[in-house]
Design a protein around this motif. Structure first.
Motif, short mmCIF file in Angstrom:
data_model
loop_
_atom_site.label_atom_id
_atom_site.label_comp_id
_atom_site.label_asym_id
_atom_site.label_seq_id
_atom_site.Cartn_x
_atom_site.Cartn_y
_atom_site.Cartn_z
N GLU A 124 -13.65 -16.30 21.16
CA GLU A 124 -12.38 -17.01 21.06
C GLU A 124 -11.65 -16.65 19.77
O GLU A 124 -10.42 -16.49 19.77
CB GLU A 124 -12.62 -18.52 21.13
N ASP A 125 -12.39 -16.60 18.69
CA ASP A 125 -11.80 -16.26 17.38
C ASP A 125 -12.73 -15.30 16.65
O ASP A 125 -13.95 -15.49 16.63
CB ASP A 125 -11.63 -17.52 16.52
N PHE A 126 -12.14 -14.28 16.05
CA PHE A 126 -12.88 -13.38 15.16
C PHE A 126 -11.84 -12.82 14.21
O PHE A 126 -11.47 -11.66 14.26
CB PHE A 126 -13.57 -12.26 15.95
N ASN A 127 -11.33 -13.72 13.37
CA ASN A 127 -10.17 -13.36 12.57
C ASN A 127 -10.11 -14.21 11.30
O ASN A 127 -10.83 -15.19 11.15
CB ASN A 127 -8.88 -13.56 13.37
N ALA A 128 -9.22 -13.80 10.41
CA ALA A 128 -8.90 -14.61 9.24
C ALA A 128 -7.50 -15.19 9.43
O ALA A 128 -6.66 -14.61 10.13
CB ALA A 128 -8.94 -13.75 7.97
#
Length: 201
Positions: A124-128
């Motif tokens: 779902e999320d792999f970010n800054a």
């Protein structure tokens, strides 16, 4: 902190050379598991297949995402991952579960027709995300553990790791991703071992 920066090599061949010269040079980073050391526990024969995680197109890339806002996706201009985000996470999970001799095999594909369990996941999320004081690294994954024989779902879970950073400098962001992925992979591994009733952790 265990991470490796690999030199980025550009192949300049034929008429593609001029286009390659115009491409920005990026450092390449590889995220590594917290440990590859085997865990001391009883050997077993169970087989675990870690399927390639699903991800939307903005994350199915080797670029490192940083969000200026909740609805905007940008990428670091000077850095990238060594593999796409789904392949990176799959590799980390395979190496984490493979430390346990309770499994006869842990891999991306079964040795024969089917394994005992399959780990299915979606990123779902792999970010800054930029914040007023720096950045926040957010990694979140949903996962299912499935019996390969009959397709029954043994367990479902959602996992998240967050790191607050006081900087948006690339080395600090990479360090934040590294710390967050080790926590995330540890969460998923512990959950999976419990669902499969593996007697050692």
């Amino acid at each position: 902190m265990r991470l490796v920066a690999l030199p980025l090599v550009l192949s300049l061949a034929g008429c593609s050379a001029l286009g390659a010269l115009n491409q920005p040079k990026r450092d390449v980073f590889e995220l590594l598991p917290a440990s590859d050391a085997p865990v001391a526990c009883r050997a077993g024969a169970a087989e675990l297949v870690v399927e390639l995680p699903k991800a939307r197109s903005t994350l199915d890339t080797d670029r490192i995402m940083i969000r200026p806002s909740a609805l905007q996706a940008q990428y670091l201009p000077d850095a990238q991952w060594g593999d796409t985000v789904p392949v990176t996470l799959q590799t980390l999970l395979v190496r984490s579960f493979a430390r346990y001799p309770a499994f006869g095999h842990v891999g991306r594909t079964p040795l024969a027709g089917a394994g005992d369990y399959a780990l299915l996941s979606e990123i779902e999320d792999f970010n800054a995300v930029r914040t007023e004081t720096g950045a926040r690294v957010v990694l979140s994954v949903t996962a299912q553990l499935v019996h390969e024989g009959d397709g029954r779902v043994a367990a479902r879970g959602r996992f998240q790791a967050v790191r607050e950073l006081g900087s948006t400098a690339t080395p600090d962001l990479i360090a934040g991703f590294d710390a967050a992925q080790r926590e995330l992979v540890g969460q998923i591994t512990a959950w999976g071992l419990g669902a499969m009733r593996v007697p050692c952790r």
